[in-house]
Design an enzyme around this catalytic site. Structure first.
Site, short mmCIF file in Angstrom:
data_model
loop_
_atom_site.label_atom_id
_atom_site.label_comp_id
_atom_site.label_asym_id
_atom_site.label_seq_id
_atom_site.Cartn_x
_atom_site.Cartn_y
_atom_site.Cartn_z
N ASP A 49 0.85 -1.18 0.00
CA ASP A 49 0.00 0.00 0.00
C ASP A 49 0.89 1.24 0.00
O ASP A 49 1.95 1.25 0.62
CB ASP A 49 -0.98 0.00 1.17
N GLU A 79 -7.69 5.18 12.19
CA GLU A 79 -6.69 4.71 13.16
C GLU A 79 -6.36 5.72 14.25
O GLU A 79 -5.51 5.46 15.09
CB GLU A 79 -5.41 4.33 12.42
#
Length: 233
Positions: free
Chosen positions: A37, A129
């Protein structure tokens, strides 16, 4: 005898990760579908080199690409990466970095304005997150707004990305129905989480041809048939 059995168990456990000098990290070899990613921090990427790098049985098959963040912010390299990944023949997915201080619906609209999904793409991803000081109930409400708005628009269930501790502390049962991409480093078999998961970000310090900086490495929790089922029709 007990000592020998324990030693064999330890060897088997360690064997799930193999050190690949070319990638600069230990790679979990009991998974067959590997990917990375990226965001603007990887700068200009040669995706053909990424695709062509194969060491043993490990080769990149997919890439998650940062698309947007918060309100009105698109990653500087998103459009380039989005096109070049597809041109290279890798499966691609787009993710939104969530700011819990902002409206979930407005952030979803930012993502929708930037990302056109096509057949063969991975479902959209909510990267959540951090709380930024927002209470858990409000964070969950705003995350649900993002997920529902995106699902209504693309007609596909989004994926949630987060780390193990954040999921356990803030998301828990409310989001167990969504596919999960989970970050958990220094684990030798699988992420330590109670629920099913689809992707595991197992390292943040890998190396791959075509990228000058270190990059996150991921695996898919399944075989090629299961991976194809996850892709958009």
């Amino acid at each position: 005898m007990l000592g020998f059995t324990a030693y064999e168990w330890l060897l088997e456990r360690r064997a799930h990760f193999v050190r690949y000098a070319e990638f600069g990290i230990d790679v979990p070899v009991n998974y067959t579908i590997h990917g990375i990613d990226v965001s603007k921090y990887q700068e200009i990427i040669d995706w053909n080199l990424v695709r062509d790098m194969k060491v043993g049985n490990v080769q990149m098959s997919f890439a998650f690409i940062k698309a947007t963040e918060g309100l009105g912010n698109e990653d500087a390299y998103f459009k380039r990466n989005w096109k070049k990944v597809k041109d290279a023949g890798l499966a691609r997915g787009a993710y939104h970095f969530f700011l819990s201080t902002k409206s979930g619906k407005a952030q979803a609209e930012n993502f929708i304005n930037s990302v056109e999904l096509q057949p063969g793409d991975l479902p959209p991803v909510l990267d959540i997150e951090q709380t930024y000081g927002i209470p858990g109930d409000k964070l969950r409400d705003r995350a649900k707004e993002w997920l529902q708005t995106v699902q209504d628009y693309y007609h596909v269930t989004p994926i949630i990305y987060t780390n193990v501790d954040f999921y356990k502390q803030y998301l828990k049962d409310d989001f167990d129905g969504y596919p999960l991409w989970v970050a958990h480093y220094l684990q030798k078999e699988r992420p330590s989480i109670y629920r099913a998961w689809d992707f595991w970000q197992h390292s943040e310090s890998g190396r791959v041809n075509g990228i000058m900086t270190r990059v996150d490495f991921d695996v898919f929790n399944g075989d090629s048939t299961e991976f194809r089922k996850l892709l958009i029709n």
